[in-house]
Each structure stands twice: as C-alpha cells, then as structure tokens.
Design a protein around this motif. Structure first.
Motif, PDB file in Angstrom:
ATOM      1  N   GLU A 491      -3.913   2.663   8.008  1.00  0.00           N
ATOM      2  CA  GLU A 491      -3.286   2.359   6.722  1.00  0.00           C
ATOM      3  C   GLU A 491      -2.697   0.950   6.729  1.00  0.00           C
ATOM      4  O   GLU A 491      -2.859   0.187   5.771  1.00  0.00           O
ATOM      5  CB  GLU A 491      -2.208   3.414   6.440  1.00  0.00           C
ATOM      6  N   ARG A 492      -2.023   0.584   7.813  1.00  0.00           N
ATOM      7  CA  ARG A 492      -1.436  -0.756   7.896  1.00  0.00           C
ATOM      8  C   ARG A 492      -2.524  -1.825   7.895  1.00  0.00           C
ATOM      9  O   ARG A 492      -2.404  -2.867   7.238  1.00  0.00           O
ATOM     10  CB  ARG A 492      -0.593  -0.875   9.156  1.00  0.00           C
ATOM     11  N   ARG A 493      -3.584  -1.577   8.663  1.00  0.00           N
ATOM     12  CA  ARG A 493      -4.655  -2.564   8.780  1.00  0.00           C
ATOM     13  C   ARG A 493      -5.344  -2.784   7.429  1.00  0.00           C
ATOM     14  O   ARG A 493      -5.610  -3.921   7.020  1.00  0.00           O
ATOM     15  CB  ARG A 493      -5.661  -2.097   9.832  1.00  0.00           C
ATOM     16  N   ILE A 494      -5.609  -1.703   6.716  1.00  0.00           N
ATOM     17  CA  ILE A 494      -6.276  -1.816   5.424  1.00  0.00           C
ATOM     18  C   ILE A 494      -5.367  -2.494   4.408  1.00  0.00           C
ATOM     19  O   ILE A 494      -5.817  -3.291   3.579  1.00  0.00           O
ATOM     20  CB  ILE A 494      -6.700  -0.418   4.938  1.00  0.00           C
ATOM     21  N   ARG A 495      -4.078  -2.194   4.463  1.00  0.00           N
ATOM     22  CA  ARG A 495      -3.147  -2.814   3.508  1.00  0.00           C
ATOM     23  C   ARG A 495      -3.129  -4.330   3.704  1.00  0.00           C
ATOM     24  O   ARG A 495      -3.167  -5.096   2.733  1.00  0.00           O
ATOM     25  CB  ARG A 495      -1.753  -2.218   3.695  1.00  0.00           C
ATOM     26  N   ARG A 496      -3.083  -4.768   4.960  1.00  0.00           N
ATOM     27  CA  ARG A 496      -3.095  -6.212   5.218  1.00  0.00           C
ATOM     28  C   ARG A 496      -4.430  -6.834   4.798  1.00  0.00           C
ATOM     29  O   ARG A 496      -4.459  -7.942   4.229  1.00  0.00           O
ATOM     30  CB  ARG A 496      -2.844  -6.481   6.705  1.00  0.00           C
ATOM     31  N   ALA A 497      -5.522  -6.152   5.073  1.00  0.00           N
ATOM     32  CA  ALA A 497      -6.838  -6.688   4.731  1.00  0.00           C
ATOM     33  C   ALA A 497      -7.002  -6.822   3.222  1.00  0.00           C
ATOM     34  O   ALA A 497      -7.530  -7.825   2.724  1.00  0.00           O
ATOM     35  CB  ALA A 497      -7.927  -5.788   5.310  1.00  0.00           C
ATOM     36  N   ALA A 498      -6.539  -5.813   2.471  1.00  0.00           N
ATOM     37  CA  ALA A 498      -6.662  -5.864   1.016  1.00  0.00           C
ATOM     38  C   ALA A 498      -5.824  -7.003   0.447  1.00  0.00           C
ATOM     39  O   ALA A 498      -6.271  -7.737  -0.448  1.00  0.00           O
ATOM     40  CB  ALA A 498      -6.251  -4.526   0.411  1.00  0.00           C
ATOM     41  N   ALA A 499      -4.618  -7.171   0.966  1.00  0.00           N
ATOM     42  CA  ALA A 499      -3.770  -8.262   0.488  1.00  0.00           C
ATOM     43  C   ALA A 499      -4.379  -9.613   0.831  1.00  0.00           C
ATOM     44  O   ALA A 499      -4.314 -10.566   0.038  1.00  0.00           O
ATOM     45  CB  ALA A 499      -2.377  -8.136   1.084  1.00  0.00           C
ATOM     46  N   ALA A 500      -4.986  -9.705   2.020  1.00  0.00           N
ATOM     47  CA  ALA A 500      -5.608 -10.967   2.427  1.00  0.00           C
ATOM     48  C   ALA A 500      -6.793 -11.321   1.544  1.00  0.00           C
ATOM     49  O   ALA A 500      -7.146 -12.494   1.414  1.00  0.00           O
ATOM     50  CB  ALA A 500      -6.047 -10.884   3.888  1.00  0.00           C
ATOM     51  N   ARG A 501      -7.402 -10.339   0.915  1.00  0.00           N
ATOM     52  CA  ARG A 501      -8.538 -10.600   0.029  1.00  0.00           C
ATOM     53  C   ARG A 501      -8.099 -10.886  -1.406  1.00  0.00           C
ATOM     54  O   ARG A 501      -8.928 -10.920  -2.326  1.00  0.00           O
ATOM     55  CB  ARG A 501      -9.501  -9.411   0.059  1.00  0.00           C
ATOM     56  N   GLY A 502      -6.811 -11.078  -1.605  1.00  0.00           N
ATOM     57  CA  GLY A 502      -6.326 -11.461  -2.926  1.00  0.00           C
ATOM     58  C   GLY A 502      -5.999 -10.300  -3.835  1.00  0.00           C
ATOM     59  O   GLY A 502      -5.792 -10.511  -5.039  1.00  0.00           O
ATOM     60  N   LEU A 503      -5.932  -9.092  -3.302  1.00  0.00           N
ATOM     61  CA  LEU A 503      -5.585  -7.937  -4.121  1.00  0.00           C
ATOM     62  C   LEU A 503      -4.075  -7.731  -4.119  1.00  0.00           C
ATOM     63  O   LEU A 503      -3.406  -8.007  -3.124  1.00  0.00           O
ATOM     64  CB  LEU A 503      -6.280  -6.673  -3.604  1.00  0.00           C
ATOM     65  N   ASN A 504      -3.559  -7.235  -5.217  1.00  0.00           N
ATOM     66  CA  ASN A 504      -2.120  -6.997  -5.372  1.00  0.00           C
ATOM     67  C   ASN A 504      -1.839  -5.501  -5.263  1.00  0.00           C
ATOM     68  O   ASN A 504      -2.462  -4.700  -5.971  1.00  0.00           O
ATOM     69  CB  ASN A 504      -1.620  -7.519  -6.722  1.00  0.00           C
ATOM     70  N   GLU A 568      -4.182   0.321  -4.181  1.00  0.00           N
ATOM     71  CA  GLU A 568      -3.146   1.264  -3.755  1.00  0.00           C
ATOM     72  C   GLU A 568      -3.683   2.124  -2.630  1.00  0.00           C
ATOM     73  O   GLU A 568      -4.846   2.559  -2.674  1.00  0.00           O
ATOM     74  CB  GLU A 568      -2.690   2.154  -4.911  1.00  0.00           C
ATOM     75  N   ILE A 569      -2.851   2.362  -1.637  1.00  0.00           N
ATOM     76  CA  ILE A 569      -3.181   3.290  -0.554  1.00  0.00           C
ATOM     77  C   ILE A 569      -2.274   4.496  -0.702  1.00  0.00           C
ATOM     78  O   ILE A 569      -1.055   4.356  -0.826  1.00  0.00           O
ATOM     79  CB  ILE A 569      -2.978   2.629   0.821  1.00  0.00           C
ATOM     80  N   GLY A 570      -2.855   5.659  -0.713  1.00  0.00           N
ATOM     81  CA  GLY A 570      -2.061   6.880  -0.879  1.00  0.00           C
ATOM     82  C   GLY A 570      -2.899   8.113  -0.661  1.00  0.00           C
ATOM     83  O   GLY A 570      -4.037   8.056  -0.187  1.00  0.00           O
ATOM     84  N   ARG A 571      -2.316   9.244  -1.043  1.00  0.00           N
ATOM     85  CA  ARG A 571      -2.973  10.534  -0.831  1.00  0.00           C
ATOM     86  C   ARG A 571      -3.556  11.069  -2.133  1.00  0.00           C
ATOM     87  O   ARG A 571      -2.953  10.914  -3.207  1.00  0.00           O
ATOM     88  CB  ARG A 571      -1.976  11.568  -0.289  1.00  0.00           C
ATOM     89  N   ALA A 586      -6.658   7.783   0.935  1.00  0.00           N
ATOM     90  CA  ALA A 586      -7.678   7.015   0.221  1.00  0.00           C
ATOM     91  C   ALA A 586      -7.120   5.650  -0.157  1.00  0.00           C
ATOM     92  O   ALA A 586      -5.908   5.410  -0.136  1.00  0.00           O
ATOM     93  CB  ALA A 586      -8.140   7.768  -1.030  1.00  0.00           C
ATOM     94  N   LEU A 587      -8.054   4.743  -0.493  1.00  0.00           N
ATOM     95  CA  LEU A 587      -7.709   3.424  -1.003  1.00  0.00           C
ATOM     96  C   LEU A 587      -8.387   3.264  -2.352  1.00  0.00           C
ATOM     97  O   LEU A 587      -9.605   3.453  -2.474  1.00  0.00           O
ATOM     98  CB  LEU A 587      -8.191   2.319  -0.050  1.00  0.00           C
ATOM     99  N   GLY A 588      -7.613   2.972  -3.385  1.00  0.00           N
ATOM    100  CA  GLY A 588      -8.163   2.730  -4.706  1.00  0.00           C
ATOM    101  C   GLY A 588      -8.019   1.274  -5.091  1.00  0.00           C
ATOM    102  O   GLY A 588      -7.016   0.626  -4.765  1.00  0.00           O
ATOM    103  N   ILE A 589      -9.027   0.735  -5.762  1.00  0.00           N
ATOM    104  CA  ILE A 589      -9.015  -0.666  -6.201  1.00  0.00           C
ATOM    105  C   ILE A 589      -9.507  -0.711  -7.643  1.00  0.00           C
ATOM    106  O   ILE A 589     -10.481  -0.035  -7.992  1.00  0.00           O
ATOM    107  CB  ILE A 589      -9.911  -1.557  -5.321  1.00  0.00           C
TER     108      ILE A 589
END
Length: 797
Positions: A491-504, A568-571, A586-589
């Motif tokens: 979860e932490r890794r994906i959150r950082r990766a998504a933010a690094a790709r310009g997602l809010n 968003e990352i959540g259940r 799950a991760l939603g975009i």
C-alpha cells in the motif's frame, strides 16, 4: 451531559471555580466538551424602568418610550409590545448588544421616522423562555441600571462527554460524587425520607416479564395540580437542554437528569384495569410521545393495561396516557429493565431517548425505593395531592459484584505506587466497600466494574493520571525488526508511485448512496446495506472505489476544474461465500477532463483516453511487483465502462489484476458528469506474492559486458489481432536473447491488404557470452518470424 453550576452545587458542597471544576473533570476522565456562560450572552442588557409611553406618530401598534437605564440620562426607545407602559421595569438592550435569539446586533436607528436607542426585550429574545407576547416585566423594586446578567443570576453550564461505561455519571449526582472523591468538595447525602401513604394503591401493578422487567414499583397520587414548573426547576432543565413542559413531566425528567433514574407518570384517568409489564404481542402498536406509531414484536417489553400498550418500556411513554394540564390523578412508575432488552428494542425500532441511554447502560437497581420517595416528595411539594402507599412487583437484581483486589496492582498495572490506605479512601469515596481480605464490592450504580483492572482504573484516575510517570518500553539491542505487513508495504509503495506519476490522492467515504453502489455492484454477491445509516447518501458499503472518485470528480468539475487526476487506495466491501464480509484492497484512479490544455504548440485541449488509462494501469502494476510482461489484455471491464474503449489486464484467463478504460456515457450521466472520464481499478489483493528467494531479496544487478543490439520487424497481421498478442509471442520466442519488444508503428493504408494492418516492432537483443554473428541473428530472426506466424502474421516484403 449538560448541567448548571448551581445544580452541581445542590449536591456538592464546594467553593471551586468554574475553571477548577472543568480541570478536575478532565483529569478524572469526565471530558469537558464546553462551558457556556449565559452572562456573556446577556452582556449589554440592563434592568431599566419605563418613564413614559406615548403613541408613535406614524404607527398605531408602536409606542415611543422614555427609559431610565440607571445613568440619569433617559433614552428614547420605540417598542411594539402591548404591555409596555409607564412604570414597568424590564430589560433594555443597549446599542452594541447582541440579541441571543437571533444574533442581531442592536444599534441606534430610526423606526418609522423616530429614533430608537435600543430595544426592550421579551423572554424569548433573551432565550429565557418561549413567551413573546410582551416584554419582560420585573418586580418594581428591581435595581435599575444593574446588568441584567447580574440581576438574573446567570449560571455557567458545563457540557460533559460521558463514556458508555459510566452510567453513574448520566446524572448530576454521579458527577458530584466523582468530584468529591477527587477532593473538590464534600458530597451531600441524598435525603429521601419515606412519604406516608394514605391507604393502599388503588391500581394493581405486576410484572409478567421477569426477564425484561424484574421489578416494577409504583404508587398513585390523587388531587395534583399540573401547571407550569417552578422557576428553579425550569432553569435546571433548561441548563440540561430540556424544554420545560409541565410540572409532572418536568419532575420525572429532573429525577432522571439529577440522579440518572428514569421514571414515568401516567394520567390515572386514562388507564383501565391492572397495569403490568409484559412482552409485546406481534403486531401490537404504540403511539409514542414523539408522535410516531411503532409496530412491536414479542421480543420487546411494554407497559400495558386492559386497553393496550401505554409505554415502550424503558424507552418512551405513550401519547394517549401522558399527563396534561387537566390531569388530577397520576400513577408513578419506577422500574428496572434489562439493559440488553432495552438496547435491542431501541435498535429494532430505531428509537432513541434519554431514558434508553440510561437503561441500556445500566441503572442502579437499588435506587428504586429511594427514587420513588424522591419523586413522590417533589410532586406533593410542587403539585400537591395525596399519595397512596407504594406497591412493589418483583424485585431488582441485588447480587453485589465482588472483585478480589491486590493494592499492588495499582503500580504493576497502573504505573503509579499508591498507599493502600489512600486506595481504600478513594474507593470508599466512590461508593465501593473493601473487606479485610481485600475483596472490593462495587456499588449498584457501577455495572461496568468487572475485574481488578477496573478497580485499578478507578484508583489511578482519582489519584491523578498526571502522576503516572512516562516510562519508555524496553527495546532490544540492534536494528528493530520491521513491523509492516506485506500488504501495508504494498500500500505504501503504490501510494508513493501514484503520487510520483502526478496523481492526487483523494480520501472518500466507505459508504455510498444506494444508486451509486448498485451501478458498480457487478454481481459480487450483493451489497452491504446499513440498517441505521447516518443518511441515505451513506447507506451502502462501497463495492468499488470508483463511485466515490467519480463523485469527487463531479464536484470538482462543477466548480470549474478542467482536468483531474485522482487516486485512492482503500477497501472494497463484498459479500463472500455464505454471506460473510469480504474486504479487498484496491486502487482506484479517475482521469477526468483535459489531459493537456490548449496551447500554441499543441492546439486544442486533448482529453484523456483509454490508452492513458492502460498506461497508468501497467505502470502501477509494475511498481506493485506484478509480472506485467505476462499480462493479457482482455475485455469484460464491466457495464460501467465503454465496451469499445475498455479492457482488463489478466494473469491467465481468470485472474483479473486490473480493469481500465473510458467510463460509459450512461454511467457519467448517472453521476452528472459532462466531460470524458477514463478510470482504472487495480485489484491489489489479486497480485501474486513472490516466492522463494525473490520474496526476500532482489537478485544482485550485474550490468552486461556486451552491447545490446536492436532489430526491426514489420508484420502484416489481421486487423482484429491485438498488438499486445504479437509482442507477447515475439518476446516468448527466445527468452535467452530477447530482453525487450515494443511496437513503434501501426500503419493502415496504401500497400497494406484490406483487413490487415502493418505492425512495426523493435526487438532488443542482449548477447551474454559473445557477440552475435550472422548465423545467430538469422536463427533468432527465424524464431521470431515463426512465433508471429502462429498468430497469422507475416513479414512484409
């Protein structure tokens, strides 16, 4: 729990200030949420005398008053109250004062052409009552010029947050007991002398539900006069947030708020036959005091007579047997109800009340007789009447709760050494008794006491939590072992990766409106709906993260946002086998609106498309550790997606790791979104974990000794063949030498047969031990061509 300072001092002999009382409450675990000072609301209002009252020259219903505010300079005030007259002493609001009822700031102003220097106030305007028929009339000897707050005796009001395990503090007396134990004064004993009865009770009272109502006490009082409550009682109830109704009703509320003991008064003339506590019959109804009719079942306890149900026991009385101004004879009810039964009934009926809040937490079973005597004395004193003898049906549970206690536990469990004598003093002040062998007996008003740790808590909180020293936990030498689970690390890794790709990142509710949840149900075994939701818009647990993100996108677009990149990352909450709860990470975009704004070099603004969604999905899956090179692009993304512009990423035909694509126009319409939206949902729980050594450490990177080379291939393939299938086939044709494959051109036009397309593919070859010669390259080329040929591809001439 609200109460005034004067109400507290009726039970606690103390000279402590408001600040000291608040600080002590917080220190012993009774959190002070706020302190209201009515004097602050009444600033700018004075006792004033009307000197003259003349008709307004331009308004028949207005008068022009001259008012003495105590400073020797008469003020002119325009007033519309019918009782305004010369000689009246009332309350004047001066310019600058703020009317409590409506927040209006008074100022010097002209009223129909006549200057007015303030306002003569009514009871309702100062929030001192409901009377608005005229202005306040004070006694003629009221000191003119005195601030009204001082004359009225404004009383500070405390607002405490009582935790569910402290039913004893659901009454002001219980709070006073705690403060006395903490050394803030002396607790006044409850004085409840027996009230002599004039003959036996004329009404038969019994309990036919000993489990739901073990004890039902009562008595009749004849000849009462039910009018307005005395002012002291109205003031105390108002401080607790209760609206005074009538003397009989107010006195039962006073007993509940003062001592935590709910009671009820029935109009005797509206009862028929014996009054009993019994189980409800399926389908019986009760019109409650809140004006709503409730359908009951056999699992509920009620108070009834021959005519039917009069009371949902322990929760709310019935409207048709309540007391009115015409009531002359009353039946008092003080009973003990099973807390679990009360809680279950309240949940079934979705009915809350002050009585339920106390009964379901547990009231003192030993307070029945005392409560009945107190209520009887208050009614006779206030309303008159002649009481009968008390009648008692059943008996309350009286087994005392005893706990074996060792005083040394205060130090081992509570972290502070307290002398045994001091511990016994604290427990005695709280109503506990301690035997010579250390056994502690809890009082009836403390049903939360269950074991020795509860005794430690009582001793330590009264002694002072601030006295507990801060002691660090022992720590082993060396580097601390990691505490995060694999799922947390992912979860932490994906959150950082998504933010690094310009997602809010967005954080949305886990609850959805039913319509939004049903739009994304996808046949996952049904939805989880709440029986008692906060609101209809938060009724269903989300089966997907996308509805919440789409709602967020809608709000932002409606406020002018041109382009959005939200994740968003959540259940997700699904129904598993057998109806069990199934939570999945799950991760939603959501990519909404413009990908790039219009510009001189780019031309028109470019919206997001399905390929943007696919690129995000593949990149984030790679960051999550998924084997993206083995994924297949397939359809069936869901009815929420556009069927021609969406897909799924699968590991094999069944394991879906992600879905992506453009949201269907019908779905956008349901969410009131009028811009194109691409969406991605990654099912992080479906990503396979690493096995063997790879699960613990990466293989050390060794840069190749020889330079890689590239070769280009142009294949004619059927138009319907996905390029990804060709790439996968080529990559798998020689895994030892091929390290990368990518499509760099897709051509359809002159020179390409109808029904076909030309795919140009770049293949990267990495020699390992020696450089490639012509024979080796020819062999690799043949394998690539053969692998592509199995899919119907052929090299272009």
């Amino acid at each position: 729990m609200k109460f005034s300072l004067s109400w507290l001092k009726a039970y606690l002999d103390t000279d402590a200030s408001v600040e000291q009382i608040a600080a002590t409450c917080n220190a012993i675990g009774l959190e002070v949420e706020g302190i209201e000072d009515p004097a602050a609301k009444l600033a700018g209002f004075r006792v004033a005398r009307v000197l003259t009252a003349d008709r307004h020259p331009d308004a028949d219903k207005l008068q022009v008053l001259t008012v003495d505010a105590g400073d020797g300079v008469p003020l002119q005030v325009v007033c519309g109250a019918p009782n305004a007259r010369a000689g009246l002493v009332g309350v004047l609001g001066l310019p600058g004062a703020v009317v409590p009822a409506n927040g209006m700031a008074l100022k010097k102003a002209a009223v129909r052409g006549v200057e007015s220097n303030g306002m003569m106030c009514s009871t309702r305007e100062l929030e001192l009552g409901d009377d608005h028929a005229g202005i306040i009339e004070l006694p003629a000897d009221a000191p003119v010029g005195t601030p009204f707050a001082d004359y009225h005796g404004a009383d500070p009001v405390f607002d405490l947050s009582i935790t569910p395990n402290r039913p004893d503090c659901m009454g002001v007396y219980g709070i006073a007991r705690d403060l006395a134990a903490a050394g803030l004064g002396t607790l006044k004993p409850i004085v409840a002398p027996p009230v002599a009865g004039d003959g036996p009770c004329p009404v038969t009272v019994r309990t036919e539900d000993p489990e739901g109502c073990p004890a039902f006490f009562g008595r009749v009082i004849r000849g009462v006069r039910n009018g307005p409550s005395p002012q002291w009682l109205q003031d105390r109830l108002a401080s607790a947030g209760q609206r005074p109704i009538s003397a009989l009703v107010d006195l039962t509320n006073y007993l509940m708020l003062g001592f935590g003991r709910p009671a009820h008064a029935y109009d005797l003339a509206k009862l028929s036959g014996p009054v009993l506590a019994r189980r409800a019959r399926d389908g019986e109804t009760c019109l409650a005091l809140n004006g709503k009719e409730y359908v009951l079942d056999a699992g509920m306890t009620v108070i009834a007579d021959d005519a039917g149900v009069h009371d949902i026991a322990g929760i709310m009385g019935g409207e048709h047997s309540g007391c009115t101004e015409a009531t002359t004879d009353v039946l008092l009810e003080i009973a003990y109800f099973d807390p679990e039964r009360i809680a279950a009934t309240g949940r079934k009926l979705n009915l809350t009340s002050d009585a339920r809040a106390r009964f379901e937490r547990g009231v003192d079973p030993a307070f029945l007789d005392t409560g009945l005597e107190l209520l009887t004395a208050l009614i006779v004193e206030t309303c008159g009447g002649v009481p009968s003898e008390a009648v008692r049906a059943g008996s309350p549970p009286a087994a005392p709760r005893q706990v074996a206690y060792d005083p040394s536990l205060a130090e081992t469990l509570g972290g502070v050494a307290i002398a045994p004598e001091e511990q016994r003093r604290i427990l005695a002040a709280l109503g506990f008794t301690t035997a010579a062998d250390g056994t502690v007996t809890a009082p009836g008003w403390r049903p939360d006491i269950d074991g020795a740790p509860d005794i430690v808590e009582e001793v330590v909180r009264i002694h002072g939590l601030d006295a507990v020293a801060s002691v660090p936990l022992p720590r082993a030498d060396g580097v601390a072992a990691p505490t995060a689970s694999p799922a947390q690390k992912l979860e932490r890794r994906i959150r950082r990766a998504a933010a690094a790709r310009g997602l809010n990142e967005a954080v949305t509710w886990s609850f959805l409106p039913a319509a939004h949840a049903e739009a994304f149900a996808d046949g996952n075994g049904g939805l989880w709906a709440l029986t008692n939701p906060i609101s209809e818009d938060m009724k269903v647990m989300r089966p997907s993260l996308l509805p919440g993100l789409l709602s967020a996108a809608q709000r932002n677009v409606a406020r002018g946002a041109s382009g959005l990149r939200l994740f968003e990352i959540g259940r997700r909450y699904l129904r598993g086998a057998g109806g069990r709860s199934d939570e999945r990470l799950a991760l939603g975009i959501v990519l909404a609106g413009e990908r790039t704004p219009r510009g001189w070099s780019t031309g028109k603004a470019q919206p997001f498309d399905a390929f943007d969604a696919k690129a995000e999905a593949l990149a984030l899956l790679a960051d999550a550790g998924a084997p993206v090179e083995n994924l297949q692009v397939m359809g069936e993304a869901g009815a929420q997606f556009h069927p021609g512009q969406s897909g799924t990423l699968r590991l094999g035909p069944k394991t879906v790791l992600a879905r992506f694509g453009m949201i269907h126009p019908a779905t956008l319409k349901a969410f009131d979104i009028d811009v194109p939206v691409a969406a991605i949902e990654l099912f992080l729980d479906a990503i396979p974990g690493k096995r063997g050594a790879a699960a613990f450490a990466r293989v050390a990177y060794a840069p190749p000794a020889l330079q890689a080379i590239t070769r280009d291939f142009a294949f004619l393939v059927p138009l319907a063949l996905p390029a990804a299938d060709v790439v996968r086939a080529v990559r798998g044709s020689d895994k030892a030498n091929i390290v990368a494959v990518r499509v760099f051109d897709d051509f359809r036009g002159q020179g390409v047969p109808e029904g076909h397309k030309s795919l140009a593919i770049e293949v990267t070859l990495q020699p390992s031990e020696r450089s490639y010669d012509d024979a080796a390259i020819k062999d690799i080329t043949a394998r690539i061509t053969a692998a592509a040929g199995k899919l119907g591809a052929s090299l272009r001439g």
